[in-house]
Every structure is written in structure tokens, then in C-alpha cells.
Design a protein around this motif. Structure first.
Motif: not given
Length: 373
Positions: A219-237
Motif C-alpha cells: 500500500g505504499y512506495t518508499a524512496a530512500r534518499l541517503p545523506y552524505a556519509s562518513s566511514a562510521s555512519s550512514s543515514w537516510s531520509f
């Protein structure tokens, strides 16, 4: 630097995530969300962990269980991990910083062991104010400083009118997109379809012919938009767009039931459009937390005598633009005296003996008995 997910127990991460979805579902089901809503379950969890340190044994055990740990001792390293900057350096990726504080009025006697607990949590303590309501600018100033000015006025004199203790967590997040939006491609006054039917104008940012991480859910479509990351962390919207025959509430319920999507497929799109927004939300969540099973309704004698939770105020600001995201949250647990302290009384309401003495000489000058004929 280690990723927070490697140092925060999985059980705590799970309870934080569930709290976020549960709060969103509860509020989405209670009212029209045309103005949007936002929560930081991380900030709320930290504030509740601060509160747990002042609970009696039974309440502490129940609250720790809701927070995903087996004891108060297990909470301290979790709070220490969250406290301060625990992601990458400012020029190498997303930043999340968190700060804790306790404010009391001068008349409040805080239990010494609770002060030690807060010190282990890295909390700032201020017990200098005659009345918290009169010091509202001090409390709001602390929150504003910790949130880089994104939450400038969280508490009011009215909210603090009966308060003698306030526990606060404040956190701020900042990150840039891995692939930034070109401001020249942003279309102002783009029609956004509201739940009630009419469209409202928004500034819509666009990426042309991007490759986007997509997940098709129930019932939905998800889009993952990554933020600029470092070697130690990875974040997304991650944006979840409900299908035409679904709604945000139904999508939230599916995510809570099935979990957030784990597998995203790189997908070539003609264009991706994302609204540029400045979202502010404030909620009183004490009653909601009680309904969700968090035992915060009783007294917390480990903090101070007769300390009772009166309000839990939660503020969130999220700024999203072509460059990235800046967000802040603050949670304030406002406590009041549950009743007047039970001091002993002495009422001379029957015949009594009296004397008038010169105490420096231990000399009785008058003596007598008072009675009424």
C-alpha cells in the motif's frame, strides 16, 4: 568512532522505533494531520530514561522494561552513548548531538543519589531559580542553545505555574544530501494534494533522471534518499508515499505491523519530486504515553518528595531543503508536587503551660497556665 547501532542494545533500538510509530499512529488517528506531525522517539526515550532514575523499584522495573533494558544500570551506558556528539566529525557526515538537563526551584530538595544518576548521564543541573515559572526564559534559552535556535520557545509560564522540577532532553541533527537538489529545479507554488481534497502550494524540489533506491510495500512506495556519509555512519531520509487507495494512517499501521522496508532496489526515474518544508510540531504526550503503557502516572520519590509528572511536552522542528536536513527535538518532563508536604502540626487548642524566660540567664520571668473559663 563506532556507529551508535553497535553500542545501543538492539532491544532499546526496537523500543525506540516502536515508540515513534505508535505515537505517529495515535496522533494521526486522533486528529486531522493537514498541518503534519513529527516526533523524535529518541528524545522522548532519553527523557523517560532520566525519569526512570527517580522511580520506586516497581515503577523503575516496569519503565526499564518499556525502554528495552532489564535494569537502571543498563540505562546509564545507553544515555552516555547518546549524550554528546557520537557521530562523525562535522565535516565528514551527519551530526547528532544530545544534551540533558534538570531545573528545579530553590525549595526543592533533590535526592542525592538521583543527582549522581543524572551526573552519570552527563546532565546539566540548575537549582538556582526561586520559581520555575519566573525562570521560563532561562529554560527556553537552554533549549534554544542546545537546538541551534530551532526550538526557541518551548515552555510557557502557564505550563510551569505549578512546576518545581523539569527534566529536559534536547537533540539536534544536521546532514547534507548525498545527491543535492539544484535550487534552479525547484518549482514554487507546486500543487500539493491535501487529505481534505483541495491542493495547497509548496516549493517542490526535483531531481531529473535520478537513480533512486525504491521499495514497493503493502500500500505504499518508499524512496530512500541517503545523506552524505562518513566511514562510521550512514543515514537516510525515507519517504513513504501511500498508494491512491491508502492513507498515511494505514501506511503507518503497515510499517508498525511489518516493520520498515529493508530492501531497496536502485531504480531509474524520469524525475523525483520532494517538497521543501519547514515543519514545526508541539505535542502534550503525557496521557498518550500512559495509554501506550509507560508507567509515568505515579510519584517519583527517588527524585524528590511528592514529585508527580504533570506534563510531558514534546517539540520538533525539521527543515528540509535542496542542501539537506536540519532537525531538532526537545522533550520536557514537567513535575509538580503531588500534595503539600506532610509536616507535623502543633495546635494549642486545650489548656497549656507557658513561661517567659530570659534564655541567656536561664531565668524564668513569668509562668502560668492558659485556659478558657
Amino acid at each position: 568512532m563506532a556507529s551508535p547501532s553497535r553500542t545501543i542494545p538492539p532491544s532499546v533500538i526496537q523500543t525506540i522505533n516502536q515508540l515513534g510509530w505508535n505515537l505517529a499512529i495515535h496522533q494521526c488517528g486522533q486528529r486531522n494531520v493537514s498541518a503534519g506531525l513529527a516526533f523524535s522517539p529518541l528524545s522522548i526515550t532519553v527523557a523517560l530514561a532520566m525519569l526512570a532514575g527517580g522511580a520506586d523499584d516497581a515503577t523503575c522495573h516496569a519503565l526499564c522494561d518499556k525502554l528495552g533494558v532489564d535494569s537502571l544500570d543498563s540505562l546509564i551506558p545507553v544515555l552516555s552513548t547518546i549524550q554528546g556528539a557520537f557521530l562523525s566529525a562535522p565535516d565528514r557526515g551527519p551530526q547528532l548531538t544530545s544534551a540533558n538537563a534538570m531545573f528545579t526551584d530553590r525549595s526543592t530538595e533533590v535526592v542525592p543519589t538521583y543527582v549522581e544518576y543524572l551526573q552519570h548521564c552527563g546532565a546539566y543541573l540548575d537549582c538556582s531559580l526561586p520559581r520555575l515559572a519566573d525562570g521560563v526564559d532561562v529554560l527556553n534559552g537552554w533549549v534554544a542553545k542546545q537546538t541551534n535556535g530551532l526550538i526557541p520557545s518551548m515552555l510557557s509560564r502557564q505550563t510551569l505555574a505549578l512546576a518545581h522540577i523539569v527534566l529536559i532532553n534536547a537533540l539536534v541533527f544536521k546532514a547534507t544530501w548525498q545527491t543535492k537538489f539544484d535550487p534552479e529545479n525547484t518549482i514554487p507554488d507546486f500543487p500539493f494534494h491535501t487529505p481534505s481534497g483541495p491542493t495547497r502550494p509548496v516549493d517542490m524540489m526535483f531531481l531529473d533522471r535520478p537513480e533512486v533506491l525504491i521499495s514497493e510495500g503493502n500500500g505504499y512506495t518508499a524512496a530512500r534518499l541517503p545523506y552524505a556519509s562518513s566511514a562510521s555512519s550512514s543515514w537516510s531520509f525515507i519517504a513513504y508515499l501511500p498508494s491512491d487507495d491508502s492513507s498515511p494512517l494505514e501506511t503507518l499501521q503497515v510499517i508498525r505491523r511489518d516493520g520498515a522496508p529493508r530492501h531497496f532496489v536502485p531504480t531509474k526515474l524520469r524525475q523525483l519530486g520532494l517538497p521543501k518544508f519547514n515543519l514545526h510540531a508541539q505535542e502534550e504526550i503525557a496521557e498518550t504515553l500512559c495509554q501506550l503503557g509507560y508507567p509515568i502516572a505515579g510519584e517519583f520519590p527517588g527524585i524528590s518528595s511528592y514529585a508527580l509528572v504533570q506534563h510531558v511536552i514534546h517539540n520538533v522542528t525539521i527543515l528540509l531543503d535542496e542542501n539537506g536536513t536540519e532537525a531538532a527535538a526537545a522533550t520536557a518532563v514537567v513535575m509538580t508536587r503531588s500534595r503539600s508536604p506532610r509536616l507535623p502540626s502543633l495546635v494549642l487548642d486545650r489548656p497549656f503551660v507557658f513561661s517567659i524566660v530570659a534564655e541567656d540567664m536561664d531565668l524564668v520571668v513569668f509562668t502560668g497556665v492558659f485556659s478558657v473559663a
